[in-house]
Design an enzyme around this catalytic site. Sequence first.
Site, PDB file in Angstrom:
ATOM      1  N   ASP A  34       0.814  -1.210   0.000  1.00 53.17           N
ATOM      2  CA  ASP A  34       0.000   0.000   0.000  1.00 53.17           C
ATOM      3  C   ASP A  34       0.853   1.267   0.000  1.00 53.17           C
ATOM      4  O   ASP A  34       0.385   2.350   0.340  1.00 53.17           O
ATOM      5  CB  ASP A  34      -0.959  -0.002   1.203  1.00 53.17           C
ATOM      6  CG  ASP A  34      -0.221  -0.088   2.535  1.00 53.17           C
ATOM      7  OD1 ASP A  34       0.998  -0.341   2.522  1.00 53.17           O
ATOM      8  OD2 ASP A  34      -0.872   0.093   3.579  1.00 53.17           O
ATOM      9  N   HIS A 238      20.945   1.307 -20.663  1.00 53.13           N
ATOM     10  CA  HIS A 238      20.109   1.760 -19.550  1.00 53.13           C
ATOM     11  C   HIS A 238      20.464   1.010 -18.266  1.00 53.13           C
ATOM     12  O   HIS A 238      19.598   0.525 -17.547  1.00 53.13           O
ATOM     13  CB  HIS A 238      18.622   1.600 -19.889  1.00 53.13           C
ATOM     14  CG  HIS A 238      18.153   2.541 -20.944  1.00 53.13           C
ATOM     15  ND1 HIS A 238      16.990   2.360 -21.647  1.00 53.13           N
ATOM     16  CD2 HIS A 238      18.702   3.680 -21.433  1.00 53.13           C
ATOM     17  CE1 HIS A 238      16.837   3.346 -22.517  1.00 53.13           C
ATOM     18  NE2 HIS A 238      17.871   4.161 -22.410  1.00 53.13           N
ATOM     19  N   ASP A 255      25.105   9.113 -16.905  1.00 60.51           N
ATOM     20  CA  ASP A 255      23.970   9.692 -17.639  1.00 60.51           C
ATOM     21  C   ASP A 255      22.925  10.039 -16.589  1.00 60.51           C
ATOM     22  O   ASP A 255      22.224   9.161 -16.081  1.00 60.51           O
ATOM     23  CB  ASP A 255      23.438   8.669 -18.639  1.00 60.51           C
ATOM     24  CG  ASP A 255      22.342   9.226 -19.542  1.00 60.51           C
ATOM     25  OD1 ASP A 255      21.720  10.242 -19.179  1.00 60.51           O
ATOM     26  OD2 ASP A 255      22.083   8.615 -20.605  1.00 60.51           O
ATOM     27  N   ASP A 266      19.267  16.365 -19.218  1.00 59.48           N
ATOM     28  CA  ASP A 266      19.716  15.021 -19.596  1.00 59.48           C
ATOM     29  C   ASP A 266      21.151  15.143 -20.093  1.00 59.48           C
ATOM     30  O   ASP A 266      21.386  15.607 -21.221  1.00 59.48           O
ATOM     31  CB  ASP A 266      18.784  14.465 -20.678  1.00 59.48           C
ATOM     32  CG  ASP A 266      19.056  13.015 -21.023  1.00 59.48           C
ATOM     33  OD1 ASP A 266      19.987  12.424 -20.453  1.00 59.48           O
ATOM     34  OD2 ASP A 266      18.337  12.471 -21.881  1.00 59.48           O
ATOM     35  N   HIS A 345      21.786   3.221 -31.222  1.00 61.79           N
ATOM     36  CA  HIS A 345      20.682   4.144 -30.948  1.00 61.79           C
ATOM     37  C   HIS A 345      20.805   5.402 -31.800  1.00 61.79           C
ATOM     38  O   HIS A 345      21.805   5.630 -32.478  1.00 61.79           O
ATOM     39  CB  HIS A 345      20.613   4.489 -29.452  1.00 61.79           C
ATOM     40  CG  HIS A 345      21.840   5.191 -28.911  1.00 61.79           C
ATOM     41  ND1 HIS A 345      22.100   6.524 -29.120  1.00 61.79           N
ATOM     42  CD2 HIS A 345      22.858   4.726 -28.144  1.00 61.79           C
ATOM     43  CE1 HIS A 345      23.225   6.859 -28.495  1.00 61.79           C
ATOM     44  NE2 HIS A 345      23.707   5.780 -27.907  1.00 61.79           N
ATOM     45  N   HIS A 349      17.066  13.076 -28.928  1.00 66.68           N
ATOM     46  CA  HIS A 349      15.612  13.055 -28.756  1.00 66.68           C
ATOM     47  C   HIS A 349      15.165  14.421 -28.257  1.00 66.68           C
ATOM     48  O   HIS A 349      15.958  15.222 -27.752  1.00 66.68           O
ATOM     49  CB  HIS A 349      15.190  11.949 -27.774  1.00 66.68           C
ATOM     50  CG  HIS A 349      15.886  12.016 -26.434  1.00 66.68           C
ATOM     51  ND1 HIS A 349      15.520  12.899 -25.438  1.00 66.68           N
ATOM     52  CD2 HIS A 349      16.934  11.297 -25.931  1.00 66.68           C
ATOM     53  CE1 HIS A 349      16.299  12.735 -24.381  1.00 66.68           C
ATOM     54  NE2 HIS A 349      17.170  11.779 -24.652  1.00 66.68           N
ATOM     55  N   HIS A 356      12.094  11.958 -22.826  1.00 66.40           N
ATOM     56  CA  HIS A 356      11.885  11.728 -24.252  1.00 66.40           C
ATOM     57  C   HIS A 356      10.592  12.458 -24.583  1.00 66.40           C
ATOM     58  O   HIS A 356       9.501  11.906 -24.490  1.00 66.40           O
ATOM     59  CB  HIS A 356      11.784  10.233 -24.555  1.00 66.40           C
ATOM     60  CG  HIS A 356      13.077   9.511 -24.321  1.00 66.40           C
ATOM     61  ND1 HIS A 356      13.155   8.164 -24.109  1.00 66.40           N
ATOM     62  CD2 HIS A 356      14.352   9.964 -24.268  1.00 66.40           C
ATOM     63  CE1 HIS A 356      14.421   7.816 -23.935  1.00 66.40           C
ATOM     64  NE2 HIS A 356      15.166   8.894 -24.033  1.00 66.40           N
ATOM     65  N   GLU A 379      23.644  13.045 -28.546  1.00 71.46           N
ATOM     66  CA  GLU A 379      24.292  12.041 -27.702  1.00 71.46           C
ATOM     67  C   GLU A 379      24.802  10.819 -28.467  1.00 71.46           C
ATOM     68  O   GLU A 379      24.308   9.708 -28.286  1.00 71.46           O
ATOM     69  CB  GLU A 379      23.328  11.587 -26.609  1.00 71.46           C
ATOM     70  CG  GLU A 379      21.943  11.176 -27.099  1.00 71.46           C
ATOM     71  CD  GLU A 379      21.075  10.629 -25.978  1.00 71.46           C
ATOM     72  OE1 GLU A 379      21.530   9.750 -25.222  1.00 71.46           O
ATOM     73  OE2 GLU A 379      19.924  11.091 -25.863  1.00 71.46           O
ATOM     74  N   TYR A 383      29.823   1.594 -28.108  1.00 70.12           N
ATOM     75  CA  TYR A 383      29.717   0.602 -27.050  1.00 70.12           C
ATOM     76  C   TYR A 383      30.287  -0.718 -27.575  1.00 70.12           C
ATOM     77  O   TYR A 383      29.718  -1.321 -28.489  1.00 70.12           O
ATOM     78  CB  TYR A 383      28.255   0.416 -26.629  1.00 70.12           C
ATOM     79  CG  TYR A 383      27.534   1.736 -26.456  1.00 70.12           C
ATOM     80  CD1 TYR A 383      27.569   2.435 -25.253  1.00 70.12           C
ATOM     81  CD2 TYR A 383      26.849   2.310 -27.534  1.00 70.12           C
ATOM     82  CE1 TYR A 383      26.930   3.662 -25.108  1.00 70.12           C
ATOM     83  CE2 TYR A 383      26.214   3.537 -27.400  1.00 70.12           C
ATOM     84  CZ  TYR A 383      26.254   4.204 -26.193  1.00 70.12           C
ATOM     85  OH  TYR A 383      25.628   5.419 -26.068  1.00 70.12           O
ATOM     86  N   ARG A 407      29.697   7.506 -24.112  1.00 70.62           N
ATOM     87  CA  ARG A 407      28.635   8.364 -24.646  1.00 70.62           C
ATOM     88  C   ARG A 407      28.886   9.779 -24.136  1.00 70.62           C
ATOM     89  O   ARG A 407      29.312   9.970 -23.000  1.00 70.62           O
ATOM     90  CB  ARG A 407      27.248   7.871 -24.215  1.00 70.62           C
ATOM     91  CG  ARG A 407      26.108   8.708 -24.752  1.00 70.62           C
ATOM     92  CD  ARG A 407      24.733   8.033 -24.608  1.00 70.62           C
ATOM     93  NE  ARG A 407      24.308   7.779 -23.224  1.00 70.62           N
ATOM     94  CZ  ARG A 407      24.291   6.597 -22.646  1.00 70.62           C
ATOM     95  NH1 ARG A 407      24.696   5.506 -23.317  1.00 70.62           N
ATOM     96  NH2 ARG A 407      23.884   6.445 -21.396  1.00 70.62           N
ATOM     97  N   GLU A 409      26.731  13.507 -24.083  1.00 72.41           N
ATOM     98  CA  GLU A 409      25.386  14.036 -24.351  1.00 72.41           C
ATOM     99  C   GLU A 409      25.236  15.445 -23.797  1.00 72.41           C
ATOM    100  O   GLU A 409      25.595  15.712 -22.639  1.00 72.41           O
ATOM    101  CB  GLU A 409      24.345  13.123 -23.704  1.00 72.41           C
ATOM    102  CG  GLU A 409      22.907  13.623 -23.830  1.00 72.41           C
ATOM    103  CD  GLU A 409      21.928  12.703 -23.127  1.00 72.41           C
ATOM    104  OE1 GLU A 409      20.739  12.743 -23.493  1.00 72.41           O
ATOM    105  OE2 GLU A 409      22.335  11.950 -22.216  1.00 72.41           O
TER     106      GLU A 409
END
Length: 428
Positions: A34, A238, A255, A266, A345, A349, A356, A379, A383, A407, A409
Amino acid sequence: MQAEYRQRREQLMAKIGTGTAIFRSAPTAVMHNDVEYVYRQESDFFYLTGFNEPEAVLVLAPHHEEHKFVLFVQAKDPEKEIWTGYRAGVEGAKELYGADEAYPIAELEEKLPKYIQDSDRIYYRLGRDRGFNETILKHWQRFMGMYPKRGKGPIAIEDPSPILHAMRQIKSPAELDLMRKAAVISIEAHNYAREIAKPGRYEYEIQAEMEHIFRLRGGNGPAYPSIVASGENACVLHYIENNRQLQENDLLLIDAGCAYGYYNADITRTFPVSGKFTSEQRAIYEIVLEAQSQAMEQVKPGNPWNQMHDAAVRVIVEGLLELGLLDGDIEEIIKEEKYKPFYMHRTGHWLGLDVHDAGVYQHGEQAQTLQPGQVLTVEPGIYINPNIKPAEGQPEVESRWRGIGIRIEDDVLVTSNGQEILTAGVPK
């Protein structure tokens, strides 16, 4: 901000003419048993109202003589408010949020038809809330059944997203102020993370220090689950476990961004934990940095959205060819996407109320054209997963390259004469 919310509603109502637009609030989400997550309003609903309570419905009826902006909300309930927090209630919906009329949510079934009956269509996004979908469909079918006798009423249900999300793409000065604040806080957190990241520390320590800054500076917290990925973890796009201990010669990919006033930053940076790249790490980093630089040059009004991705891909392919990680004709590699085991990728975005953010990238075969007021990320990355499987006909990857993930970004505002990099305060 109330004047801004009102302006947005008026703009949307001008576009829907004699239609009625209906928006449902976000549901509460259960963490366990709950215990609920901190409530976060559905972005379209918030964009039009600033109202941050669950169990609410927004109705915009520009054709109604008196009530063009209507809210159905939870009624005041002092006993429940002791446990779950204060509610605006019906009167607060009018006094605080400017509704022309407000009702308890319990009266929705009874009151909603009068705001639909004289419209020519219902603007509602089907699919998110099955129970509420059925409510809308029931009322629409009822009025369709009456249409032969009345000769008026909603004859269609149309998704308002193409109209509303085009509005959301172009940020107002007030929105940009919030996004700049989110960026400033995120910059501070990233720069501090770089100072404290040392071999022996854990990924979650870095995450905790950054998110401490997010809240300490008045932010809502992280804009999304923070990625603090060392070593091979940086090859997981991710990755959010954030539980590995940093080692000598690791790269650390962070990130992470702050949410401030519902608007998001971001940022990604990748750097060597020990302060110095290995030769392989440096070689890959320099390719990604150049890819971002070339992509960034394409962010200007009038350019197609996909131009920055195409620029980044070309730099990455050229660099990987030079290192012997790809082999063959550059045009063929790009056309057949043989680079994708290394870069899977897109290069960016939209960014705003959602990380996003709302808005289209393509109109059929035609890419969206960049316009002043849009905010997007840039970005690119490379990899080299430890278990990477090269595309057919491509060379095997030597062990010295495996486990490198990089990466970079930034958040970029399209301006009338070019761009503004909102996150330039974090070194690269």
